[in-house]
Design a protein around this motif. Structure first.
Motif, PDB file in Angstrom:
ATOM      1  N   ALA A 141      11.588  37.080 -40.189  1.00  0.00           N
ATOM      2  CA  ALA A 141      12.577  38.204 -40.063  1.00  0.00           C
ATOM      3  C   ALA A 141      13.419  38.632 -41.211  1.00  0.00           C
ATOM      4  N   THR A 142      13.850  37.507 -41.896  1.00  0.00           N
ATOM      5  CA  THR A 142      14.768  37.240 -43.074  1.00  0.00           C
ATOM      6  C   THR A 142      14.424  36.094 -44.089  1.00  0.00           C
ATOM      7  N   THR A 143      15.015  36.450 -45.044  1.00  0.00           N
ATOM      8  CA  THR A 143      14.867  35.673 -46.341  1.00  0.00           C
ATOM      9  C   THR A 143      15.109  33.973 -45.701  1.00  0.00           C
ATOM     10  N   LEU A 144      16.369  33.933 -45.034  1.00  0.00           N
ATOM     11  CA  LEU A 144      17.130  32.588 -44.739  1.00  0.00           C
ATOM     12  C   LEU A 144      15.986  31.952 -43.791  1.00  0.00           C
ATOM     13  N   ASP A 145      15.430  32.688 -42.793  1.00  0.00           N
ATOM     14  CA  ASP A 145      14.112  32.277 -41.977  1.00  0.00           C
ATOM     15  C   ASP A 145      13.028  31.712 -42.777  1.00  0.00           C
ATOM     16  N   ALA A 146      12.727  32.490 -43.849  1.00  0.00           N
ATOM     17  CA  ALA A 146      11.708  31.925 -44.598  1.00  0.00           C
ATOM     18  C   ALA A 146      12.118  30.576 -45.270  1.00  0.00           C
ATOM     19  N   VAL A 147      13.341  30.610 -45.777  1.00  0.00           N
ATOM     20  CA  VAL A 147      13.607  29.315 -46.373  1.00  0.00           C
ATOM     21  C   VAL A 147      13.669  28.008 -45.304  1.00  0.00           C
ATOM     22  N   GLU A 148      13.920  28.245 -44.090  1.00  0.00           N
ATOM     23  CA  GLU A 148      13.778  27.326 -42.935  1.00  0.00           C
ATOM     24  C   GLU A 148      12.252  26.772 -42.974  1.00  0.00           C
ATOM     25  N   LEU A 149      11.481  27.850 -42.953  1.00  0.00           N
ATOM     26  CA  LEU A 149      10.262  27.438 -42.878  1.00  0.00           C
ATOM     27  C   LEU A 149       9.489  27.058 -44.124  1.00  0.00           C
ATOM     28  N   VAL A 150      10.054  27.023 -45.380  1.00  0.00           N
ATOM     29  CA  VAL A 150       9.524  26.432 -46.343  1.00  0.00           C
ATOM     30  C   VAL A 150      10.085  24.557 -46.224  1.00  0.00           C
ATOM     31  N   ALA A 151      11.125  24.628 -45.750  1.00  0.00           N
ATOM     32  CA  ALA A 151      11.570  23.130 -45.676  1.00  0.00           C
ATOM     33  C   ALA A 151      10.824  22.632 -44.525  1.00  0.00           C
ATOM     34  N   ALA A 152      10.239  23.196 -43.366  1.00  0.00           N
ATOM     35  CA  ALA A 152       9.558  22.745 -42.511  1.00  0.00           C
ATOM     36  C   ALA A 152       7.976  22.387 -42.986  1.00  0.00           C
ATOM     37  N   GLY A 153       7.727  22.923 -44.118  1.00  0.00           N
ATOM     38  CA  GLY A 153       6.504  22.914 -44.660  1.00  0.00           C
ATOM     39  C   GLY A 153       5.493  23.759 -44.385  1.00  0.00           C
ATOM     40  N   VAL A 154       5.897  24.897 -43.766  1.00  0.00           N
ATOM     41  CA  VAL A 154       5.011  26.047 -43.260  1.00  0.00           C
ATOM     42  C   VAL A 154       4.347  26.603 -44.515  1.00  0.00           C
ATOM     43  N   GLY A 155       5.286  27.128 -45.670  1.00  0.00           N
ATOM     44  CA  GLY A 155       4.402  27.450 -46.721  1.00  0.00           C
ATOM     45  C   GLY A 155       5.768  27.803 -47.875  1.00  0.00           C
ATOM     46  N   LEU A 156       5.281  28.394 -48.926  1.00  0.00           N
ATOM     47  CA  LEU A 156       6.283  28.800 -49.829  1.00  0.00           C
ATOM     48  C   LEU A 156       6.789  30.069 -49.787  1.00  0.00           C
ATOM     49  N   LEU A 157       7.783  30.206 -50.930  1.00  0.00           N
ATOM     50  CA  LEU A 157       8.598  31.639 -50.753  1.00  0.00           C
ATOM     51  C   LEU A 157       8.945  32.259 -52.180  1.00  0.00           C
ATOM     52  N   VAL A 158       8.521  33.581 -52.310  1.00  0.00           N
ATOM     53  CA  VAL A 158       9.045  33.966 -53.808  1.00  0.00           C
ATOM     54  C   VAL A 158      10.003  34.932 -53.916  1.00  0.00           C
ATOM     55  N   VAL A 159      11.244  34.675 -54.352  1.00  0.00           N
ATOM     56  CA  VAL A 159      12.479  35.616 -54.224  1.00  0.00           C
ATOM     57  C   VAL A 159      13.122  35.545 -55.622  1.00  0.00           C
ATOM     58  N   PRO A 160      14.114  36.508 -55.829  1.00  0.00           N
ATOM     59  CA  PRO A 160      15.111  36.479 -56.857  1.00  0.00           C
ATOM     60  C   PRO A 160      15.716  35.297 -56.959  1.00  0.00           C
ATOM     61  N   GLN A 161      16.065  34.807 -58.001  1.00  0.00           N
ATOM     62  CA  GLN A 161      16.740  33.304 -58.271  1.00  0.00           C
ATOM     63  C   GLN A 161      17.998  33.527 -57.382  1.00  0.00           C
ATOM     64  N   SER A 162      18.784  34.445 -57.504  1.00  0.00           N
ATOM     65  CA  SER A 162      20.341  34.435 -56.839  1.00  0.00           C
ATOM     66  C   SER A 162      19.891  34.015 -55.256  1.00  0.00           C
ATOM     67  N   LEU A 163      18.834  34.510 -54.757  1.00  0.00           N
ATOM     68  CA  LEU A 163      18.345  34.297 -53.312  1.00  0.00           C
ATOM     69  C   LEU A 163      18.301  32.767 -52.954  1.00  0.00           C
ATOM     70  N   ALA A 164      17.300  32.396 -53.803  1.00  0.00           N
ATOM     71  CA  ALA A 164      17.006  30.767 -53.803  1.00  0.00           C
ATOM     72  C   ALA A 164      18.313  29.983 -53.962  1.00  0.00           C
ATOM     73  N   ARG A 165      19.365  30.289 -54.856  1.00  0.00           N
ATOM     74  CA  ARG A 165      20.482  29.737 -54.908  1.00  0.00           C
ATOM     75  C   ARG A 165      21.560  29.878 -53.678  1.00  0.00           C
ATOM     76  N   LEU A 166      21.367  31.088 -53.169  1.00  0.00           N
ATOM     77  CA  LEU A 166      22.246  31.412 -52.081  1.00  0.00           C
ATOM     78  C   LEU A 166      21.838  30.614 -50.829  1.00  0.00           C
ATOM     79  N   HIS A 167      20.470  30.246 -50.434  1.00  0.00           N
ATOM     80  CA  HIS A 167      20.227  29.605 -49.550  1.00  0.00           C
ATOM     81  C   HIS A 167      19.539  28.329 -50.129  1.00  0.00           C
ATOM     82  N   HIS A 168      20.332  27.700 -50.930  1.00  0.00           N
ATOM     83  CA  HIS A 168      20.015  26.395 -51.437  1.00  0.00           C
ATOM     84  C   HIS A 168      20.108  25.162 -50.467  1.00  0.00           C
ATOM     85  N   ARG A 169      18.961  24.276 -50.441  1.00  0.00           N
ATOM     86  CA  ARG A 169      18.907  23.135 -49.564  1.00  0.00           C
ATOM     87  C   ARG A 169      18.669  21.861 -50.513  1.00  0.00           C
ATOM     88  N   LYS A 170      19.188  20.659 -50.147  1.00  0.00           N
ATOM     89  CA  LYS A 170      18.972  19.383 -50.876  1.00  0.00           C
ATOM     90  C   LYS A 170      17.477  19.041 -50.900  1.00  0.00           C
TER      91      LYS A 170
END
Length: 266
Positions: free
Chosen positions: A128-157
Motif C-alpha cells: 500500500a505504501t512505500t513504508l510497507d515496501a521497505v518493511e518487506l525488503v527488510a523481511a527479505g521479500v524483495g527489493l524496492l526502487v525509489v527516489p533517494q530521499s525516500l530511501a533516507r526517510l525510511h532508513h533502517r540499519k
C-alpha cells in the motif's frame, strides 16, 4: 477578532522525502511577523490539498496539472534500489534496471517514479505504501526502487541502497494555485529562487526617515583652498616689500664696495 483583522500566515505543504528546513529558516529570518505552518501531505494528495485551499503553496513531485496549478521545478533526485546489507548488489557502486531482472521488485501503490514497466519480477501483491515496501525488503521479500530521499526517510540499519543508472527520476517542484499568487506566495518564490532581500521582487526594509539620515560632508573644493591660500601672506611678502629688496641689494652693494677697495701695500 474578524477575518479581516487576523494576522497573515503562510501554509506550506510538503510531500514525503522533501526537507523544507532551509527555506523555512530563511522565511523566519525575513518575515518574522508572518508565521509559517508546515502541512505534510502524501504525493498523491498534494494537488487536491492546494486546489481546496488547504495550503498556500507546496513542494510536490512532478508532473503538475498546469491548467490550474503553477509550478517551478527545483531539482531532480537520484533513483536508488533499497536492498538488505548482505545482498549481492552491495558489491557494486551502481546498477542498471537489467541487473534487477531476476529480482522481485516491489511496486507500492504510492510509487512516485511513474514506471511504464517496473524492472524485475512483480510481487504477488502491491504494498500500500512505500513504508510497507521497505518493511518487506527488510523481511527479505524483495527489493524496492525509489527516489533517494525516500530511501533516507525510511532508513533502517539492516538496509542500504545503490543508485540505478537508467531508472526514471523524480523531480521536485514548488506549486501553488494559479489564481492564488498572493504577495506571500511571491515572497516564498523569491526565497526558493535565491533572491536576496534587496532584489526587485523581494521585500525590502523600510528606508530610514530623512531626519535620521546623516548629511554627507561636502568635500573642500579647490576654490575654497585657493581662497584660503589667497588670504595668507605670501612667502615673498614676509621678507618685506620692494624696499626690503632694495635694502638687501644695497647691503650687497655695500659689501661689494668694500670688497672692491684695493689693499694697501706695505
Amino acid at each position: 477578532m474578524t477575518g479581516s483583522e487576523e494576522s497573515p500566515a503562510f501554509r506550506l505543504a510538503y510531500v514525503p522525502g522533501v526537507t523544507p528546513t532551509k527555506w523555512v529558516r530563511i522565511w523566519n529570518e525575513r518575515l518574522p511577523d508572518v508565521p509559517l505552518t508546515l502541512v505534510p501531505v502524501s504525493a498523491a494528495g498534494a494537488f487536491d490539498l492546494l486546489r481546496d485551499g488547504g495550503a498556500d503553496a507546496g513542494f510536490v513531485r512532478l508532473p503538475v496539472d498546469r491548467e490550474d496549478l503553477s509550478a517551478i521545478p527545483l531539482y531532480t533526485e537520484t533513483t536508488v534500489v533499497v536492498i538488505p546489507k548482505d545482498h549481492l548488489v552491495t558489491a557494486v557502486d551502481e546498477v542498471s534496471a537489467a541487473d534487477l531482472a531476476d529480482e522481485i521488485v516491489l511496486h507500492p501503490l504510492d510509487d512516485t517514479l511513474g514506471w511504464e514497466r517496473p524492472p524485475g519480477r512483480p510481487a504477488i501483491e502491491r504494498p500500500a505504501t512505500t513504508l510497507d515496501a521497505v518493511e518487506l525488503v527488510a523481511a527479505g521479500v524483495g527489493l524496492l526502487v525509489v527516489p533517494q530521499s525516500l530511501a533516507r526517510l525510511h532508513h533502517r540499519k539492516d538496509l542500504t541502497y545503490r543508485p540505478v543508472a537508467d531508472a526514471p527520476a523524480s523531480r521536485v517542484a514548488l506549486s501553488w494555485p494559479q489564481d492564488e499568487t498572493t504577495d506571500l506566495v511571491e515572497d516564498f518564490i523569491g526565497i526558493v529562487r535565491g533572491r536576496t532581500v534587496n532584489s526587485s521582487r523581494g521585500r525590502r526594509p523600510a528606508p530610514a526617515p530623512a531626519a535620521a539620515q546623516p548629511k554627507a560632508k561636502r568635500p573642500e573644493t579647490g576654490g575654497a583652498r585657493r581662497k584660503s591660500a589667497a588670504g595668507k601672506p605670501s612667502g615673498n611678502g614676509s621678507r618685506g616689500g620692494s624696499g626690503g629688496r632694495s635694502g638687501s641689494g644695497g647691503a650687497r652693494g655695500g659689501k661689494g664696495g668694500t670688497r672692491g677697495k684695493p689693499r694697501r701695500r706695505s
